[in-house]
Design an enzyme around this catalytic site. Structure first.
Site, PDB file in Angstrom:
ATOM      1  N   ARG A   1       1.836   1.893 -12.820  1.00  0.00           N
ATOM      2  CA  ARG A   1       2.350   3.039 -12.064  1.00  0.00           C
ATOM      3  C   ARG A   1       3.121   2.550 -10.821  1.00  0.00           C
ATOM      4  O   ARG A   1       2.660   1.716 -10.061  1.00  0.00           O
ATOM      5  CB  ARG A   1       1.181   3.922 -11.638  1.00  0.00           C
ATOM      6  CG  ARG A   1       1.583   5.187 -10.866  1.00  0.00           C
ATOM      7  CD  ARG A   1       1.542   4.980  -9.369  1.00  0.00           C
ATOM      8  NE  ARG A   1       1.920   6.202  -8.661  1.00  0.00           N
ATOM      9  CZ  ARG A   1       2.144   6.256  -7.346  1.00  0.00           C
ATOM     10  NH1 ARG A   1       2.010   5.188  -6.615  1.00  0.00           N
ATOM     11  NH2 ARG A   1       2.507   7.370  -6.780  1.00  0.00           N
ATOM     12  N   VAL A   2       4.305   3.101 -10.631  1.00  0.00           N
ATOM     13  CA  VAL A   2       5.104   2.794  -9.443  1.00  0.00           C
ATOM     14  C   VAL A   2       5.439   4.110  -8.748  1.00  0.00           C
ATOM     15  O   VAL A   2       5.809   5.085  -9.395  1.00  0.00           O
ATOM     16  CB  VAL A   2       6.413   2.058  -9.835  1.00  0.00           C
ATOM     17  CG1 VAL A   2       7.249   1.776  -8.589  1.00  0.00           C
ATOM     18  CG2 VAL A   2       6.104   0.752 -10.561  1.00  0.00           C
ATOM     19  N   GLY A   3       5.281   4.132  -7.437  1.00  0.00           N
ATOM     20  CA  GLY A   3       5.596   5.349  -6.675  1.00  0.00           C
ATOM     21  C   GLY A   3       7.008   5.330  -6.124  1.00  0.00           C
ATOM     22  O   GLY A   3       7.865   4.569  -6.575  1.00  0.00           O
ATOM     23  N   ASP A   4       7.230   6.171  -5.137  1.00  0.00           N
ATOM     24  CA  ASP A   4       8.571   6.310  -4.552  1.00  0.00           C
ATOM     25  C   ASP A   4       8.922   5.201  -3.573  1.00  0.00           C
ATOM     26  O   ASP A   4      10.107   4.928  -3.338  1.00  0.00           O
ATOM     27  CB  ASP A   4       8.659   7.650  -3.794  1.00  0.00           C
ATOM     28  CG  ASP A   4       7.613   7.727  -2.672  1.00  0.00           C
ATOM     29  OD1 ASP A   4       6.431   7.396  -2.926  1.00  0.00           O
ATOM     30  OD2 ASP A   4       7.982   8.085  -1.543  1.00  0.00           O
TER      31      ASP A   4
ATOM     32  N   GLY B   1       3.946  10.271  -4.302  1.00  0.00           N
ATOM     33  CA  GLY B   1       5.114   9.556  -4.804  1.00  0.00           C
ATOM     34  C   GLY B   1       5.819  10.208  -5.979  1.00  0.00           C
ATOM     35  O   GLY B   1       7.052  10.217  -6.051  1.00  0.00           O
TER      36      GLY B   1
ATOM     37  N   GLY C   1       3.807   9.924   1.001  1.00  0.00           N
ATOM     38  CA  GLY C   1       3.268  11.144   0.399  1.00  0.00           C
ATOM     39  C   GLY C   1       3.084  10.987  -1.088  1.00  0.00           C
ATOM     40  O   GLY C   1       3.013   9.861  -1.602  1.00  0.00           O
TER      41      GLY C   1
ATOM     42  N   THR D   1       0.368   4.013   3.053  1.00  0.00           N
ATOM     43  CA  THR D   1       1.763   3.537   3.104  1.00  0.00           C
ATOM     44  C   THR D   1       2.379   3.398   4.500  1.00  0.00           C
ATOM     45  O   THR D   1       2.223   4.284   5.342  1.00  0.00           O
ATOM     46  CB  THR D   1       2.634   4.508   2.272  1.00  0.00           C
ATOM     47  OG1 THR D   1       2.150   4.474   0.940  1.00  0.00           O
ATOM     48  CG2 THR D   1       4.093   4.128   2.269  1.00  0.00           C
TER      49      THR D   1
HETATM   50  N1  ASP Z   1       4.203   7.321  -1.557  1.00  0.00           N
HETATM   51  C1  ASP Z   1       3.195   6.353  -1.909  1.00  0.00           C
HETATM   52  C2  ASP Z   1       3.106   6.228  -3.399  1.00  0.00           C
HETATM   53  O1  ASP Z   1       3.196   7.249  -4.084  1.00  0.00           O
HETATM   54  C3  ASP Z   1       1.852   6.695  -1.398  1.00  0.00           C
HETATM   55  C4  ASP Z   1       1.755   6.988   0.069  1.00  0.00           C
HETATM   56  O2  ASP Z   1       2.716   7.337   0.714  1.00  0.00           O
HETATM   57  O3  ASP Z   1       0.641   6.851   0.597  1.00  0.00           O
HETATM   58  O4  ASP Z   1       2.909   5.146  -3.904  1.00  0.00           O
END
Ligand code: ASP
Length: 310
Positions: free
Chosen positions: A204-207, A230, A228, A176
């Site tokens: 799936r969707v992260g932060d 998510g 991090g 990221t």
């Molecule tokens: N935060 C991102 C996610 O969960 C992953 C990352 O930061 O590498 O999609």
């Protein structure tokens, strides 16, 4: 004149010294420097924070080294689904996209959502339809192919496992990307872009694309971009939490960022880091992992490009 500054990240995780070859380390630092310098040049020439963060993230997305744009990780169905967000701290305007495919620069599409639609967040097929109406060119799968990422995926393909790009495997590539900036007018902005987690499924969707979780900017407090795990960053509403500690508890940028990364997110089991700036041009880049690809530059004279803890 206001102190102006920019900070960028390329993901946080199991980054320990000696893990990669010196040549690869140089490549990462060069890629970070290129994005940092391009964003900094914009604000140095009187441009806006929002232009600076978009430009820096576009360059990181174009590098195969990071898990965003070109370097995005593989999904369970051997494809790529990308997420991005951008926010303008002056106006509180924001744009985000999720589960998009074939778009070279997801951060620019999120900016178009902010500026050329009535909405904040577009996902999946609808977001792709929006891109089509704006005549975005679609890249084919080969543009996003990367042997190392494909191997990472082959190892967990067909299982229920999914994996952060920057955890567990010490030789894996890291993820990221994001940028935050404060311009000469004291306006701030944040942008974040990601390919998410290897072998992710079910949409799936992260932060990263969620305003307040992985990305937030408000001239009243700060601009933040996170990286991090998510799922934890969503539950911790991390980026907004940093802003809240500044607004309601009178903490400095540094105190608030460290409280969230070294205490609050750890308390709920999350690992990762963030970059943040405030309207005075102060910068914070805390992380609770072994390392975080990061770089920052301020008109007050400080430049930093680093990977590991010390
Ligand atoms: N935060 C991102 C996610 O969960 C992953 C990352 O930061 O590498 O999609």
């Amino acid at each position: 004149m206001n102190t102006f500054s920019i900070a960028i990240h390329g993901g946080a995780g199991t980054l320990v010294k000696g893990m990669m070859t010196p040549e690869l380390e140089v490549q990462y630092k060069l890629a970070l420097k290129k994005a940092l310098d391009a964003g900094y040049a914009i604000i140095e020439n009187g441009g806006t924070a929002i232009d600076a963060v978009e430009k820096a993230v576009v360059l990181l997305e174009d590098s195969p080294l990071f898990n965003a744009g070109k370097g995005s990780v593989f999904t369970a169905t051997e494809g790529h689904e990308m997420d991005a967000a951008i926010m303008d701290g002056k106006t509180l305007n924001a744009g985000a996209v999720s589960l998009i495919t074939g778009i070279k620069n997801p951060v620019s599409l999120s900016r178009d959502v902010m500026e050329r639609s009535e909405h904040v967040f577009l996902a999946g097929e609808g977001a792709m339809q929006f891109a089509k109406e704006l005549n975005y060119k679609l890249e084919n799968e080969s543009y996003f192919y990367d042997e190392l990422r494909h191997n990472q995926w082959l190892e967990i393909k067909g299982t229920d496992n999914f994996q952060l790009d920057h955890s567990l495997k010490k030789d894996s590539k890291f993820g990221t990307v994001g940028a935050v900036a404060c311009d000469k007018n004291g306006d701030i902005a944040a942008a974040t872009s990601t390919g998410g987690m290897t072998n992710k499924k079910w949409g799936r969707v992260g932060d990263s694309p969620m305003i307040g979780a992985g990305n937030y900017a408000n001239n009243k407090t700060c601009a933040v971009s996170c990286t991090g795990s998510g799922e934890f960053f969503i539950r911790g509403v991390v980026a907004y939490d940093v802003a809240c500690l500044i607004e309601h508890k009178n903490m400095s940028l540094k105190e608030a960022s460290e409280e969230v990364i070294n205490k609050r997110i750890l308390d709920i089991g999350g690992d990762g880091g963030l970059i943040a700036v405030d309207t005075k041009g102060n910068i914070a880049m805390p992380f609770n992992t072994e390392g975080m690809y990061r770089a920052s530059k301020s008109s007050a004279g400080k430049e930093e490009i680093a990977i590991y803890k010390d």
